[in-house]
Design an enzyme around this catalytic site. Sequence first.
Site, PDB file in Angstrom:
ATOM      1  N   GLU A 177      -7.495  -6.006   3.260  1.00  0.00           N
ATOM      2  CA  GLU A 177      -7.534  -6.831   2.975  1.00  0.00           C
ATOM      3  C   GLU A 177      -8.927  -6.780   1.343  1.00  0.00           C
ATOM      4  OE1 GLU A 177      -5.198  -9.661   2.375  1.00  0.00           O
ATOM      5  OE2 GLU A 177      -4.312  -8.524   4.766  1.00  0.00           O
ATOM      6  N   GLY A 181       2.161  -3.263   8.520  1.00  0.00           N
ATOM      7  CA  GLY A 181       3.274  -2.913   9.989  1.00  0.00           C
ATOM      8  C   GLY A 181       4.916  -3.430  10.261  1.00  0.00           C
ATOM      9  N   THR A 213       0.885  -1.065   0.066  1.00  0.00           N
ATOM     10  CA  THR A 213      -0.134  -0.215   0.223  1.00  0.00           C
ATOM     11  C   THR A 213       1.067   1.783   0.103  1.00  0.00           C
ATOM     12  OG1 THR A 213      -1.381  -0.664   1.555  1.00  0.00           O
ATOM     13  CG2 THR A 213      -1.677   1.108   0.957  1.00  0.00           C
TER      14      THR A 213
END
Lengths: 660, 660
Positions: A421, A178, A139
């Site tokens: 997701e 993350g 992303t």
Amino acid sequence: MNPDISRERENASFNLEILTNVLDGGAEKTNRRREIESLVIGDPDFQHEDLNFLSRSERYDAAVRKSAQMILKLREYGISDPEEIYSYKTVVRGVFQEPLGVHNVMFIPTLKSQCTAEQRKKWIPLAESFHMLGTYAQTELGHGTHIRALETTATYDPSTQEFVLNSSTISSIKWWPGGLGKTSNHAIVLAQLYTQGKCHGLHAFITPIRCMKTHMPLPGVVVGDIGPKFGFDEVDNGYLKLENVRIPRENMLMKYAQVEPDGTYVKPPSDKLTYGTMVFIRSMIVGESARALSKSCTIAIRYSAVRHQSELRPGEPEPQILDYQTQQYKLFPLLATAYAFHFVGQYMNKTYHRISGDISLGDFSELPELHALSAGLKAFTTWAANTGIEVCRMSCGGHGYSRCSSLPDIYVTFTPTCTYEGENTVMMLQTARYLVKSYKQARAGQQLTGIVSYLNESQSRIQPHSVSSRPTVVNINDLVSLVEAYKFRAAKLVEVAAKNLQLELQHSKSNEDAWNNTSIDLVRASDAHCHYVVVKLFAAKLSEIGDKAVHSVLSTLALLYALHGVAQNSGDFLKAGLLSVSQLDQISQRLKGLLLEIRPNAVALVDAFDYRDEMLNSSLGRYDGNVYEHMFEWAKKSPLNHTEVHESHNKYLKPLRSKL
Amino acid sequence: MNPDISRERENASFNLEILTNVLDGGAEKTNRRREIESLVIGDPDFQHEDLNFLSRSERYDAAVRKSAQMILKLREYGISDPEEIYSYKTVVRGVFQEPLGVHNVMFIPTLKSQCTAEQRKKWIPLAESFHMLGTYAQTELGHGTHIRALETTATYDPSTQEFVLNSSTISSIKWWPGGLGKTSNHAIVLAQLYTQGKCHGLHAFITPIRCMKTHMPLPGVVVGDIGPKFGFDEVDNGYLKLENVRIPRENMLMKYAQVEPDGTYVKPPSDKLTYGTMVFIRSMIVGESARALSKSCTIAIRYSAVRHQSELRPGEPEPQILDYQTQQYKLFPLLATAYAFHFVGQYMNKTYHRISGDISLGDFSELPELHALSAGLKAFTTWAANTGIEVCRMSCGGHGYSRCSSLPDIYVTFTPTCTYEGENTVMMLQTARYLVKSYKQARAGQQLTGIVSYLNESQSRIQPHSVSSRPTVVNINDLVSLVEAYKFRAAKLVEVAAKNLQLELQHSKSNEDAWNNTSIDLVRASDAHCHYVVVKLFAAKLSEIGDKAVHSVLSTLALLYALHGVAQNSGDFLKAGLLSVSQLDQISQRLKGLLLEIRPNAVALVDAFDYRDEMLNSSLGRYDGNVYEHMFEWAKKSPLNHTEVHESHNKYLKPLRSKL
């Protein structure tokens, strides 16, 4: 033990352990789960202060510590089955997250699935020994769901046999991964591959971002934490800006596509395998919806059993708030939903494993249906759970706002599932695409199989009658009949969407415009389809249950789930002529009756989820019901109470007096 | 300036300033509001780090500092009009709260309204000079809404002419009052008054809790912060346990009830005045719903105008996400709702002031209606805004989860309105009580006036016909006709609730049981009543607007609000025979048309709310649309980025490698 909650447990009509076994998938699984939970709960290394009392940096610190300890303990205990690892981690984390999550769930699996044999030999030992600490950087600031438009580039330079990575626009900065901000020293960077002057689309590149010795960012790498979020305080979601970062040719993951030393691009044979991973993760999220909602229901229902408020009958003691019809109407349909989603999660898991067996044998035939189902159910269940958690929280009155209830943490930890997701609306539209395609196939005379086979019937059964002339066939006390009603509603809404799409095509500039101009209808069709699937799977589950008492209480829940859904969507059922006005009135009354039937079993039904206090971490949801004592003990530990007089008093308030 | 957002502004069909004036209630009010805002925004004393980067103790510190500064500045600027003070504070606080809030909003006003002349003379100067720092301690661990059951006692001891205050059970500990934990040195404690061996119910007592010099807790006082919450980090909501705390007889607020030196209790003449304050606060909350929702819409709509994603037409650039029908369907009905609630808030404010004029002249005749209306609308608007804020947040994809969007803060700051000042379900049931009473009066032949007068008609118009035989009279393009439809829906649902209540009375043990067993229907009736009121007031507002272009765009919003509500509650309208099935299909199509009509004005419609960037405090909602640049700048300041290598790396991750 609070006497109210003891009394509730005495009133249960069924054997708790049998229901817990049903939820776990067998007594053996229940036992093993409990064994694993005890490993964590009894472990002094995992005792720590409430994370809500810590600063973000302290929370991150605590989370890294726990991550590192988990790795050691799992090896020590020899736990290697993925489901058992998942169980273990779930207990350690509670509602919190681990900074090494992406390393374990995405980085290593991607290496395993997309490396050549040679690459595997080099990288996997480094990753498994945590010399490499990795994340998965896809992303960007400017793009999420639409991955084709990602902007980061990897340009091959044959003179040095290197890729040159760049995020040259502000919107191309990698954002959100993350563990990227502070934890990782490598990232699998998804970038547009350029070689021999041509773009070949998105590919994955192992990119060192921090020195493996000093952990300092490498030259050309701008990396950091993206700042505080709604939840996930202990995770360093990060940003990554690459400025002419050069990596060797061998750092491209080359199991499928390849770039040869001279820059020649070799195409991948198929992309269906990555498709499979996505389906798996979405299926798992359905289970997460059930878990988050069942935890919330456990807290809210136990609290409602010990909280007394107001007068129901003059002169009598204040009733438990669980005796209020409005409270039951908030919580029991959610309890039924939690059970429904749990069984849907079990089904998705089983189906995924069955189909992935076929896939590994080269049979992709069931993948499109599973893909459509997992997309839609991911959206359907996360939206419902997301709303449901907040209803549970607000049903606890003021105390639901306290972090000691755990409900705020459950919410902020869960709500991202609506977006990650695959953003939920996009997911619903993917399912709709499959439904419309199936509908067209059925109209063209093709006989559909699988879960969309109901669209076969739609040609003959769904006719444009007026409401009044529809025969009333649904038996509102019969789950099988209600499953049929949900089926016809879905068929009807798929038909409406498909027809509106057809109409739009006649005066739209393009197929895409027509699709966009019908998307409200398409989302509704998907929603109705998923709702049908959930009711159907809940009903199907009942037939597997031998124990009479458990069967009875689950049947009541299933009926509540089905009728509540009808009441919430009564317009659809009336419009399709599936129910009459007087039946709707009967349903309203029947729902009240079902609430009363569930009432004596409510606490036992949440006990059956079998969350230990250490996992719920909630003063309101304690098994012993001693809510107020525990709240008071917890509050005393609040950091603001570390001193009697806060320094701000002397700094600002005292001086104020003399200034006025 | 981002070119996309500039283009949006050029496309607007109306004059922004005129609409802003409508929202403010006149050009003069707009100007004064802006003047006040500039006082804050230009003030270097109010510049500070993003509170999201601070620990809770630092946030509390910053909030106390700002509270103290505000007091000085307001005096310096000579701002004394309550509405202007409110405006000023709103800008200073943003989405955050002040620890001295309760001192100003509850403590001082309660002193003013419930002290005798002598008491006023003693206490008010101390409070206004901040020698006394006060809070209002009502809610206890065990009781909130049902205040009659509060347990704290104040027992009069005539031998010393003192009250002895005790919270002897754990559930009697005062819990939640804002500013109680660390800030206040006095609390107005609500306690059950005992004198001459008899309990006389809840009364208010000025209770010193901390030393006015050292700020240390006084003997017998256990006081502290209740710990972290979902939001309100900067406020020290507190607990207070009183152990034989003695206060002089004169510390009871004695304007109404009194205890004489010998312990004789003198009853208050009436309790209707406190009733008025409650009504006022609930009316204000309606305005807060509008504010929170309009801020959220501003952020989400501006962001949707600059965010590009996916393909709509192959080969063309990625569209603004505001061009997706599903995005419009999420945001535009909420935009319409924000406008609707804004006008309802204006109406409530005006009505309150009108009626409180009557009250001060001794005329209480309109108070019951206003009470019922403010209770229901408080619940109706806060629930809708609460859900709406989250829809706005999730419509921003991943970035909506970042604290830099401000949406998480807007949510956690707003959501308590659903619970405080009267829990929403309880509020809905209070309104229902008024509706059922009115319905019965109408049936008994009494002619109702005011907003419930529609119940007069229900006798003749609402008959138990079947859906098919109902005449179809509603014109779905005519707002006046839709207001009628909402009215009949409300009348129908009030009737259903009243009849079900009647039926329940025949086989219930008591009136209270019957009421409880009908409460789902009663809440629905209230909800329909409030929905009718909102649509009606929105329609009424249109008639006040002279400017043609503004009238046109607001009419479109009002129609969207009304039709969207019909679509969401289609079962009710079908069931009552107010709409036919084919009309519902027309409404679905009409809604899509309205979305397209609003699309070119969407950005201008949020601009008209006139929130300056400093007030929104949102990277996504910036006026200039430069979202990504600002997000990157903000993230760099994240506390986790203060060091390049977080200490946890060396503490836990490095050692891990050697252990494996």
